[in-house]
Scaffold this motif. Structure first.
Motif, PDB file in Angstrom:
ATOM      1  N   ALA A  87      -9.540  -7.221  -0.183  1.00  0.00           N
ATOM      2  CA  ALA A  87     -10.075  -5.883   0.035  1.00  0.00           C
ATOM      3  C   ALA A  87      -9.921  -5.121  -1.268  1.00  0.00           C
ATOM      4  CB  ALA A  87      -9.307  -5.190   1.153  1.00  0.00           C
ATOM      5  N   SER A  88     -10.710  -4.079  -1.434  1.00  0.00           N
ATOM      6  CA  SER A  88     -10.628  -3.311  -2.673  1.00  0.00           C
ATOM      7  C   SER A  88      -9.820  -2.026  -2.524  1.00  0.00           C
ATOM      8  CB  SER A  88     -12.032  -2.995  -3.202  1.00  0.00           C
ATOM      9  OG  SER A  88     -12.748  -2.245  -2.242  1.00  0.00           O
ATOM     10  N   SER A  89      -9.382  -1.711  -1.300  1.00  0.00           N
ATOM     11  CA  SER A  89      -8.570  -0.513  -1.082  1.00  0.00           C
ATOM     12  C   SER A  89      -7.624  -0.747   0.088  1.00  0.00           C
ATOM     13  CB  SER A  89      -9.457   0.696  -0.785  1.00  0.00           C
ATOM     14  OG  SER A  89     -10.044   0.566   0.512  1.00  0.00           O
ATOM     15  N   LEU A  90      -6.610   0.093   0.178  1.00  0.00           N
ATOM     16  CA  LEU A  90      -5.655  -0.025   1.265  1.00  0.00           C
ATOM     17  C   LEU A  90      -6.322   0.254   2.609  1.00  0.00           C
ATOM     18  CD1 LEU A  90      -2.831  -0.540   2.319  1.00  0.00           C
ATOM     19  CD2 LEU A  90      -2.218   1.809   1.657  1.00  0.00           C
ATOM     20  N   LEU A 115       1.426   0.358  -3.242  1.00  0.00           N
ATOM     21  CA  LEU A 115       0.850   0.394  -1.892  1.00  0.00           C
ATOM     22  C   LEU A 115       1.740   1.185  -0.947  1.00  0.00           C
ATOM     23  CD1 LEU A 115      -0.656  -3.133  -1.153  1.00  0.00           C
ATOM     24  CD2 LEU A 115      -1.816  -1.046  -1.861  1.00  0.00           C
ATOM     25  N   TYR A 116       3.049   0.995  -1.048  1.00  0.00           N
ATOM     26  CA  TYR A 116       3.958   1.763  -0.206  1.00  0.00           C
ATOM     27  C   TYR A 116       3.779   3.262  -0.461  1.00  0.00           C
ATOM     28  CZ  TYR A 116       6.620  -2.607   0.562  1.00  0.00           C
ATOM     29  OH  TYR A 116       7.020  -3.873   0.893  1.00  0.00           O
ATOM     30  N   ALA A 117       3.734   3.646  -1.734  1.00  0.00           N
ATOM     31  CA  ALA A 117       3.586   5.064  -2.085  1.00  0.00           C
ATOM     32  C   ALA A 117       2.261   5.614  -1.565  1.00  0.00           C
ATOM     33  CB  ALA A 117       3.693   5.239  -3.601  1.00  0.00           C
ATOM     34  N   GLU A 118       1.192   4.855  -1.731  1.00  0.00           N
ATOM     35  CA  GLU A 118      -0.125   5.304  -1.247  1.00  0.00           C
ATOM     36  C   GLU A 118      -0.126   5.451   0.271  1.00  0.00           C
ATOM     37  OE1 GLU A 118      -4.802   3.904  -1.032  1.00  0.00           O
ATOM     38  OE2 GLU A 118      -3.453   2.841  -2.403  1.00  0.00           O
ATOM     39  N   ALA A 119       0.450   4.490   0.972  1.00  0.00           N
ATOM     40  CA  ALA A 119       0.491   4.557   2.433  1.00  0.00           C
ATOM     41  C   ALA A 119       1.276   5.780   2.898  1.00  0.00           C
ATOM     42  CB  ALA A 119       1.093   3.276   2.998  1.00  0.00           C
ATOM     43  N   MET A 120       2.358   6.099   2.220  1.00  0.00           N
ATOM     44  CA  MET A 120       3.138   7.294   2.567  1.00  0.00           C
ATOM     45  C   MET A 120       2.339   8.557   2.256  1.00  0.00           C
ATOM     46  SD  MET A 120       6.058   6.433   3.898  1.00  0.00           S
ATOM     47  CE  MET A 120       7.363   7.598   3.595  1.00  0.00           C
ATOM     48  N   GLU A 121       1.756   8.601   1.071  1.00  0.00           N
ATOM     49  CA  GLU A 121       1.007   9.782   0.641  1.00  0.00           C
ATOM     50  C   GLU A 121      -0.164  10.075   1.569  1.00  0.00           C
ATOM     51  OE1 GLU A 121      -2.092  10.603  -2.912  1.00  0.00           O
ATOM     52  OE2 GLU A 121      -0.121   9.892  -3.568  1.00  0.00           O
ATOM     53  N   LYS A 122      -0.849   9.025   2.022  1.00  0.00           N
ATOM     54  CA  LYS A 122      -2.035   9.203   2.870  1.00  0.00           C
ATOM     55  C   LYS A 122      -1.723   9.133   4.364  1.00  0.00           C
ATOM     56  CE  LYS A 122      -5.229   7.574  -0.651  1.00  0.00           C
ATOM     57  NZ  LYS A 122      -6.184   6.529  -1.046  1.00  0.00           N
ATOM     58  N   ASP A 123      -0.422   9.055   4.697  1.00  0.00           N
ATOM     59  CA  ASP A 123       0.015   9.054   6.096  1.00  0.00           C
ATOM     60  C   ASP A 123      -0.659   7.940   6.901  1.00  0.00           C
ATOM     61  OD1 ASP A 123       1.431   9.972   8.315  1.00  0.00           O
ATOM     62  OD2 ASP A 123      -0.104  11.430   8.852  1.00  0.00           O
ATOM     63  N   LEU A 124      -0.611   6.704   6.370  1.00  0.00           N
ATOM     64  CA  LEU A 124      -1.299   5.573   6.998  1.00  0.00           C
ATOM     65  C   LEU A 124      -0.403   4.701   7.856  1.00  0.00           C
ATOM     66  CD1 LEU A 124      -3.479   4.437   3.945  1.00  0.00           C
ATOM     67  CD2 LEU A 124      -4.186   5.831   5.906  1.00  0.00           C
ATOM     68  N   THR A 125       0.905   4.980   7.884  1.00  0.00           N
ATOM     69  CA  THR A 125       1.817   4.079   8.589  1.00  0.00           C
ATOM     70  C   THR A 125       2.507   4.759   9.761  1.00  0.00           C
ATOM     71  OG1 THR A 125       3.505   4.577   6.961  1.00  0.00           O
ATOM     72  CG2 THR A 125       2.288   2.566   6.657  1.00  0.00           C
ATOM     73  N   PRO A 138      19.505  -3.883 -11.549  1.00  0.00           N
ATOM     74  CA  PRO A 138      18.428  -3.250 -12.308  1.00  0.00           C
ATOM     75  C   PRO A 138      17.114  -3.379 -11.548  1.00  0.00           C
ATOM     76  CG  PRO A 138      19.267  -5.201 -13.466  1.00  0.00           C
ATOM     77  CD  PRO A 138      20.055  -5.039 -12.206  1.00  0.00           C
ATOM     78  N   GLY A 139      16.226  -2.429 -11.784  1.00  0.00           N
ATOM     79  CA  GLY A 139      14.936  -2.499 -11.129  1.00  0.00           C
ATOM     80  C   GLY A 139      13.881  -1.734 -11.886  1.00  0.00           C
ATOM     81  N   ASP A 140      12.633  -2.093 -11.626  1.00  0.00           N
ATOM     82  CA  ASP A 140      11.514  -1.358 -12.208  1.00  0.00           C
ATOM     83  C   ASP A 140      10.483  -0.970 -11.142  1.00  0.00           C
ATOM     84  OD1 ASP A 140      10.207  -3.805 -11.731  1.00  0.00           O
ATOM     85  OD2 ASP A 140      10.346  -4.414 -13.823  1.00  0.00           O
ATOM     86  N   THR A 141      10.771  -1.318  -9.894  1.00  0.00           N
ATOM     87  CA  THR A 141       9.909  -0.951  -8.772  1.00  0.00           C
ATOM     88  C   THR A 141      10.807  -0.380  -7.681  1.00  0.00           C
ATOM     89  OG1 THR A 141       8.474  -2.816  -9.335  1.00  0.00           O
ATOM     90  CG2 THR A 141       8.097  -1.768  -7.202  1.00  0.00           C
ATOM     91  N   TYR A 142      10.368   0.758  -7.116  1.00  0.00           N
ATOM     92  CA  TYR A 142      11.217   1.482  -6.188  1.00  0.00           C
ATOM     93  C   TYR A 142      10.509   1.773  -4.872  1.00  0.00           C
ATOM     94  CZ  TYR A 142      14.012   2.002 -10.324  1.00  0.00           C
ATOM     95  OH  TYR A 142      14.748   1.718 -11.442  1.00  0.00           O
ATOM     96  N   ALA A 143      11.301   1.858  -3.811  1.00  0.00           N
ATOM     97  CA  ALA A 143      10.793   2.205  -2.488  1.00  0.00           C
ATOM     98  C   ALA A 143      10.414   3.684  -2.473  1.00  0.00           C
ATOM     99  CB  ALA A 143      11.857   1.930  -1.429  1.00  0.00           C
ATOM    100  N   PRO A 144       9.447   4.031  -1.637  1.00  0.00           N
ATOM    101  CA  PRO A 144       9.114   5.452  -1.518  1.00  0.00           C
ATOM    102  C   PRO A 144      10.197   6.187  -0.732  1.00  0.00           C
ATOM    103  CG  PRO A 144       7.867   4.187   0.073  1.00  0.00           C
ATOM    104  CD  PRO A 144       8.618   3.191  -0.776  1.00  0.00           C
ATOM    105  N   GLU A 145      10.281   7.480  -0.928  1.00  0.00           N
ATOM    106  CA  GLU A 145      11.185   8.326  -0.143  1.00  0.00           C
ATOM    107  C   GLU A 145      10.579   8.484   1.245  1.00  0.00           C
ATOM    108  OE1 GLU A 145      14.114   9.865  -1.056  1.00  0.00           O
ATOM    109  OE2 GLU A 145      14.025   8.741  -2.946  1.00  0.00           O
TER     110      GLU A 145
END
Length: 181
Positions: A87-90, A115-125, A138-145
């Motif tokens: 798919a080309s979008s969430l 994708l997690y951030a987008e799903a939270m921002e757009k209220d998709l879950t 150490p990390g360079d990718t983080y979970a959304p709040e």
């Protein structure tokens, strides 16, 4: 007709770390078993980098419709040749998951961080399943709040930790969006 729920599932270490240099910076077989149990027979949605981070022998993840989001036509063709849908979008991926697995009760977004951030921002879950890992890494990718509007269900976070065979402490937490089924 029952509407399919959309959930997100991830494991996170201290400070919200969910990834480092394209992989998970821990080895926790108990979490992999939990992930398999939670997502079996349900569609899984992931970004292309998450797809590519899976060992080839596990692509596509068995007993699940795999939907990979990518805007690169060449990589999309390669992903499809390995047995996943693209798919080309969430939003398109969520719709495709529902069409391909209409009897599945939930479609799981399994990464990555954007994708997690987008799903939270757009209220998709509707639901979030988190494996909290008591580990500084150490990390360079983080979970959304999670923010307001999420309620813990089942085993509440303050009931303690499990200890993995390798000595790592972890716990499973589930959150439901308030006002959702």
């Amino acid at each position: 007709m029952k509407t399919q729920l959309v959930g997100m599932i991830w494991a996170e270490a201290a400070e919200g770390v969910i990834g480092h240099e394209g992989g998970m910076p821990w080895h926790l077989p108990e979490d992999l078993t939990y992930f398999k149990k939670m997502t079996a027979d349900c569609p899984v949605i992931m970004g292309r980098r998450t797809w590519e981070s899976l060992p080839e022998r596990f692509r596509p993840l068995p007993k699940r419709t795999n939907v990979v989001i990518t805007s690169d036509a060449g990589r999309a063709a390669s992903v499809r040749s390995e047995g996943a849908l693209t798919a080309s979008s969430l939003k398109e991926a969520i719709s495709l998951a529902g069409q391909k697995d209409p009897k599945a009760h939930i479609a799981w977004i399994m990464g990555g961080g954007r994708l997690y951030a987008e799903a939270m921002e757009k209220d998709l879950t509707d639901l979030i399943s988190i494996t909290r890992i008591d580990l500084q890494t150490p990390g360079d990718t983080y979970a959304p709040e999670l923010g307001a509007g999420w309620t813990g269900v089942g085993k509440v976070p303050d009931r303690g930790w499990n200890t993995a065979e390798n000595g790592t402490r972890y716990r499973f937490e589930t959150y439901r969006r308030e006002g959702r089924p």
